[in-house]
Scaffold this motif. Sequence first.
Motif, PDB file in Angstrom:
ATOM      1  N   VAL B  12       0.863  -1.174   0.000  1.00 29.97           N
ATOM      2  CA  VAL B  12       0.000   0.000   0.000  1.00 29.97           C
ATOM      3  C   VAL B  12       0.900   1.225   0.000  1.00 29.97           C
ATOM      4  CG1 VAL B  12      -1.812   1.251   1.201  1.00 29.97           C
ATOM      5  CG2 VAL B  12      -1.785  -1.246   1.276  1.00 29.97           C
ATOM      6  N   THR B  13       0.640   2.144  -0.897  1.00 28.36           N
ATOM      7  CA  THR B  13       1.455   3.343  -0.981  1.00 28.36           C
ATOM      8  C   THR B  13       0.574   4.549  -1.270  1.00 28.36           C
ATOM      9  OG1 THR B  13       3.472   4.253  -2.000  1.00 28.36           O
ATOM     10  CG2 THR B  13       1.887   3.205  -3.473  1.00 28.36           C
ATOM     11  N   GLU B  14       1.166   5.701  -1.174  1.00 25.53           N
ATOM     12  CA  GLU B  14       0.425   6.929  -1.443  1.00 25.53           C
ATOM     13  C   GLU B  14       0.738   7.430  -2.846  1.00 25.53           C
ATOM     14  OE1 GLU B  14       0.138   8.753   3.071  1.00 25.53           O
ATOM     15  OE2 GLU B  14       1.619   9.534   1.673  1.00 25.53           O
ATOM     16  N   LYS B  15      -0.198   8.082  -3.412  1.00 25.23           N
ATOM     17  CA  LYS B  15      -0.031   8.673  -4.740  1.00 25.23           C
ATOM     18  C   LYS B  15       1.244   9.508  -4.776  1.00 25.23           C
ATOM     19  CE  LYS B  15      -2.582  11.701  -7.936  1.00 25.23           C
ATOM     20  NZ  LYS B  15      -1.601  12.801  -7.998  1.00 25.23           N
ATOM     21  N   GLY B  16       2.037   9.293  -5.845  1.00 23.68           N
ATOM     22  CA  GLY B  16       3.269  10.052  -6.005  1.00 23.68           C
ATOM     23  C   GLY B  16       4.514   9.351  -5.497  1.00 23.68           C
ATOM     24  N   LYS B  17       4.340   8.283  -4.723  1.00 27.44           N
ATOM     25  CA  LYS B  17       5.492   7.575  -4.171  1.00 27.44           C
ATOM     26  C   LYS B  17       6.097   6.615  -5.198  1.00 27.44           C
ATOM     27  CE  LYS B  17       5.108   9.133   0.113  1.00 27.44           C
ATOM     28  NZ  LYS B  17       6.151   9.993   0.752  1.00 27.44           N
ATOM     29  N   TYR B  18       7.297   6.154  -4.861  1.00 28.36           N
ATOM     30  CA  TYR B  18       8.034   5.186  -5.685  1.00 28.36           C
ATOM     31  C   TYR B  18       7.912   3.800  -5.056  1.00 28.36           C
ATOM     32  CZ  TYR B  18      12.310   2.802  -7.325  1.00 28.36           C
ATOM     33  OH  TYR B  18      13.212   1.902  -7.842  1.00 28.36           O
ATOM     34  N   VAL B  19       7.699   2.757  -5.879  1.00 31.34           N
ATOM     35  CA  VAL B  19       7.624   1.400  -5.355  1.00 31.34           C
ATOM     36  C   VAL B  19       8.477   0.446  -6.192  1.00 31.34           C
ATOM     37  CG1 VAL B  19       5.318   1.670  -4.368  1.00 31.34           C
ATOM     38  CG2 VAL B  19       5.559   0.797  -6.701  1.00 31.34           C
ATOM     39  N   GLU B  20       8.926  -0.602  -5.529  1.00 32.67           N
ATOM     40  CA  GLU B  20       9.656  -1.677  -6.193  1.00 32.67           C
ATOM     41  C   GLU B  20       8.993  -3.001  -5.862  1.00 32.67           C
ATOM     42  OE1 GLU B  20      14.245   0.031  -6.396  1.00 32.67           O
ATOM     43  OE2 GLU B  20      13.773  -1.716  -5.146  1.00 32.67           O
ATOM     44  N   LEU B  21       8.778  -3.792  -6.887  1.00 32.19           N
ATOM     45  CA  LEU B  21       8.190  -5.117  -6.726  1.00 32.19           C
ATOM     46  C   LEU B  21       9.205  -6.143  -7.204  1.00 32.19           C
ATOM     47  CD1 LEU B  21       4.679  -4.337  -8.294  1.00 32.19           C
ATOM     48  CD2 LEU B  21       5.473  -3.897  -5.965  1.00 32.19           C
ATOM     49  N   GLY B  72      20.284 -11.809 -14.491  1.00 32.74           N
ATOM     50  CA  GLY B  72      19.595 -12.858 -15.217  1.00 32.74           C
ATOM     51  C   GLY B  72      18.768 -13.779 -14.357  1.00 32.74           C
ATOM     52  N   SER B  73      18.546 -13.381 -13.097  1.00 33.95           N
ATOM     53  CA  SER B  73      17.709 -14.192 -12.214  1.00 33.95           C
ATOM     54  C   SER B  73      16.583 -13.323 -11.660  1.00 33.95           C
ATOM     55  CB  SER B  73      18.545 -14.797 -11.098  1.00 33.95           C
ATOM     56  OG  SER B  73      17.736 -15.570 -10.236  1.00 33.95           O
ATOM     57  N   VAL B  74      16.784 -12.732 -10.485  1.00 31.50           N
ATOM     58  CA  VAL B  74      15.776 -11.884  -9.856  1.00 31.50           C
ATOM     59  C   VAL B  74      15.486 -10.671 -10.733  1.00 31.50           C
ATOM     60  CG1 VAL B  74      15.384 -10.369  -7.870  1.00 31.50           C
ATOM     61  CG2 VAL B  74      16.391 -12.636  -7.537  1.00 31.50           C
ATOM     62  N   SER B  75      14.214 -10.281 -10.740  1.00 30.61           N
ATOM     63  CA  SER B  75      13.821  -9.083 -11.472  1.00 30.61           C
ATOM     64  C   SER B  75      13.079  -8.140 -10.531  1.00 30.61           C
ATOM     65  CB  SER B  75      12.919  -9.442 -12.652  1.00 30.61           C
ATOM     66  OG  SER B  75      12.459  -8.275 -13.313  1.00 30.61           O
ATOM     67  N   THR B  76      13.230  -6.846 -10.785  1.00 29.89           N
ATOM     68  CA  THR B  76      12.514  -5.832 -10.021  1.00 29.89           C
ATOM     69  C   THR B  76      11.720  -4.950 -10.978  1.00 29.89           C
ATOM     70  OG1 THR B  76      14.292  -5.790  -8.383  1.00 29.89           O
ATOM     71  CG2 THR B  76      12.726  -3.971  -8.338  1.00 29.89           C
ATOM     72  N   LEU B  77      10.457  -4.777 -10.686  1.00 27.04           N
ATOM     73  CA  LEU B  77       9.604  -3.845 -11.427  1.00 27.04           C
ATOM     74  C   LEU B  77       9.523  -2.570 -10.599  1.00 27.04           C
ATOM     75  CD1 LEU B  77       7.639  -3.314 -13.821  1.00 27.04           C
ATOM     76  CD2 LEU B  77       5.812  -4.193 -12.347  1.00 27.04           C
ATOM     77  N   LYS B  78       9.847  -1.458 -11.225  1.00 27.61           N
ATOM     78  CA  LYS B  78       9.915  -0.185 -10.518  1.00 27.61           C
ATOM     79  C   LYS B  78       8.861   0.762 -11.081  1.00 27.61           C
ATOM     80  CE  LYS B  78      14.883  -0.927 -10.103  1.00 27.61           C
ATOM     81  NZ  LYS B  78      16.202  -0.303  -9.915  1.00 27.61           N
ATOM     82  N   ILE B  79       8.123   1.381 -10.196  1.00 23.08           N
ATOM     83  CA  ILE B  79       7.095   2.333 -10.622  1.00 23.08           C
ATOM     84  C   ILE B  79       7.359   3.659  -9.922  1.00 23.08           C
ATOM     85  CG2 ILE B  79       4.638   2.765 -10.943  1.00 23.08           C
ATOM     86  CD1 ILE B  79       4.138  -0.217 -10.379  1.00 23.08           C
ATOM     87  N   GLN B  80       7.559   4.695 -10.716  1.00 24.84           N
ATOM     88  CA  GLN B  80       7.805   6.038 -10.164  1.00 24.84           C
ATOM     89  C   GLN B  80       6.496   6.825 -10.141  1.00 24.84           C
ATOM     90  OE1 GLN B  80      10.711   7.340 -13.112  1.00 24.84           O
ATOM     91  NE2 GLN B  80      12.378   6.946 -11.670  1.00 24.84           N
ATOM     92  N   ARG B  81       6.414   7.769  -9.208  1.00 24.12           N
ATOM     93  CA  ARG B  81       5.279   8.704  -9.146  1.00 24.12           C
ATOM     94  C   ARG B  81       3.959   7.964  -9.320  1.00 24.12           C
ATOM     95  NH1 ARG B  81       8.749  10.411 -12.785  1.00 24.12           N
ATOM     96  NH2 ARG B  81       7.261  10.235 -14.519  1.00 24.12           N
ATOM     97  N   THR B  82       3.722   7.022  -8.430  1.00 23.52           N
ATOM     98  CA  THR B  82       2.555   6.163  -8.570  1.00 23.52           C
ATOM     99  C   THR B  82       1.256   6.965  -8.643  1.00 23.52           C
ATOM    100  OG1 THR B  82       2.536   5.879  -6.162  1.00 23.52           O
ATOM    101  CG2 THR B  82       3.545   4.122  -7.483  1.00 23.52           C
ATOM    102  N   GLU B  83       0.319   6.401  -9.403  1.00 25.70           N
ATOM    103  CA  GLU B  83      -1.010   6.992  -9.564  1.00 25.70           C
ATOM    104  C   GLU B  83      -2.055   5.967  -9.123  1.00 25.70           C
ATOM    105  OE1 GLU B  83      -1.303   8.065 -13.670  1.00 25.70           O
ATOM    106  OE2 GLU B  83       0.302   9.572 -13.534  1.00 25.70           O
ATOM    107  N   ARG B  84      -3.258   6.445  -8.800  1.00 25.63           N
ATOM    108  CA  ARG B  84      -4.301   5.532  -8.330  1.00 25.63           C
ATOM    109  C   ARG B  84      -4.612   4.475  -9.378  1.00 25.63           C
ATOM    110  NH1 ARG B  84      -5.984  10.455  -6.066  1.00 25.63           N
ATOM    111  NH2 ARG B  84      -5.649  10.432  -3.811  1.00 25.63           N
ATOM    112  N   GLY B  85      -4.477   4.815 -10.637  1.00 20.80           N
ATOM    113  CA  GLY B  85      -4.731   3.873 -11.720  1.00 20.80           C
ATOM    114  C   GLY B  85      -3.710   2.756 -11.825  1.00 20.80           C
ATOM    115  N   ASP B  86      -2.614   2.864 -11.065  1.00 16.97           N
ATOM    116  CA  ASP B  86      -1.611   1.791 -11.058  1.00 16.97           C
ATOM    117  C   ASP B  86      -2.023   0.663 -10.125  1.00 16.97           C
ATOM    118  OD1 ASP B  86       1.106   4.245 -11.041  1.00 16.97           O
ATOM    119  OD2 ASP B  86      -0.080   3.437 -12.707  1.00 16.97           O
ATOM    120  N   SER B  87      -3.056   0.863  -9.331  1.00 13.23           N
ATOM    121  CA  SER B  87      -3.526  -0.174  -8.414  1.00 13.23           C
ATOM    122  C   SER B  87      -3.956  -1.405  -9.205  1.00 13.23           C
ATOM    123  CB  SER B  87      -4.700   0.342  -7.581  1.00 13.23           C
ATOM    124  OG  SER B  87      -4.300   1.396  -6.745  1.00 13.23           O
ATOM    125  N   ALA B  88      -3.365  -2.545  -8.860  1.00 11.51           N
ATOM    126  CA  ALA B  88      -3.601  -3.790  -9.582  1.00 11.51           C
ATOM    127  C   ALA B  88      -2.800  -4.895  -8.910  1.00 11.51           C
ATOM    128  CB  ALA B  88      -3.169  -3.670 -11.048  1.00 11.51           C
TER     129      ALA B  88
END
Lengths: 113, 115
Positions: B12-21, B72-88
Motif C-alpha cells: 500500500v502506498t500513497e499517490k506520487g510515491k516510488y515502489v519496487e516489486l 539474469g535471475s531476480v527481477s525488479t519492477l519499478k514504478i515512479q510517481r505512482t497513480e491511483r490507476g496503477d492499483s492492480a
Amino acid sequence: AQTVTQSQPEMSVQEAETVTLSCTYDTSESNYYLFWYKQPPSRQMILVIRQEAYKQQNATENRFSVNFQKAAKSFSLKISDSQLGDTAMYFCAFEGATNKLIFGTGTLLAVQP
Amino acid sequence: GAGVSQTPSNKVTEKGKYVELRCDPISGHTALYWYRQSLGQGPEFLIYFQGTGAADDSGLPNDRFFAVRPEGSVSTLKIQRTERGDSAVYLCASSLTSDRADTQYFGPGTRLTVL
C-alpha cells in the motif's frame, strides 16, 4: 492484433457434473499455443491444459479436456466430474509469435455441493 | 525455490510515491515475464526478459514503469510517481527458455494499492 474472448462471466455446476467453458480467439497466425489457466482466490495462476495449434488431437489432462476447433477459432474447456476444488476463475490464453500470453477476461466457475 | 516467488505480497502506498516489486523466478529459468491484472480483468503483458536483457517491453504503459534483471535471475519492477490507476495485481512468470513450447509458471502476485 490477437484477441481472446470469454463470453461467460460466470458459470455454476453441481459437484460430479460436467461443465464446458467457452473461448474464442482471433489471429492471423497459423502456429500458436492455447492455454487454460485456473486462478483460485490465492491469486496464483495455475496451468490447467495447453494445446498446440498444429496438433489436431485435442489435449486431455485427467478430468480436463479441450475441444479445439482451429477453423472456427474456438477453444473450449470441459471439466468432468467437477469437484469443489475446481471453484476458481478460469482464463483462456493465446501465445503467438511474440512469446507473450494474451488473456481473456475470465469465467468464474462455482462448483456447488 | 520450488516455484516463482514475489515480494511483497501486498503493498500500500500513497499517490506520487516510488515502489519496487520483486520477482524470484524458478531456478534455471532464463525467461521472465511481468503482467498486470486489474480488477475483473485478465492479466495484461508488461515486459519480458531473456537473460538480463528486456526482449520486449511493449506492454509498459508509460515511462514511469521500468524493470531490471541485472544478473539474469531476480527481477525488479519499478514504478515512479505512482497513480491511483496503477492499483492492480502485478504477476510475474518464468519459463525455462523463451521458446513458446516452454510453459510460463506464475507467482502469487503482488497486490499494489495506491491511495
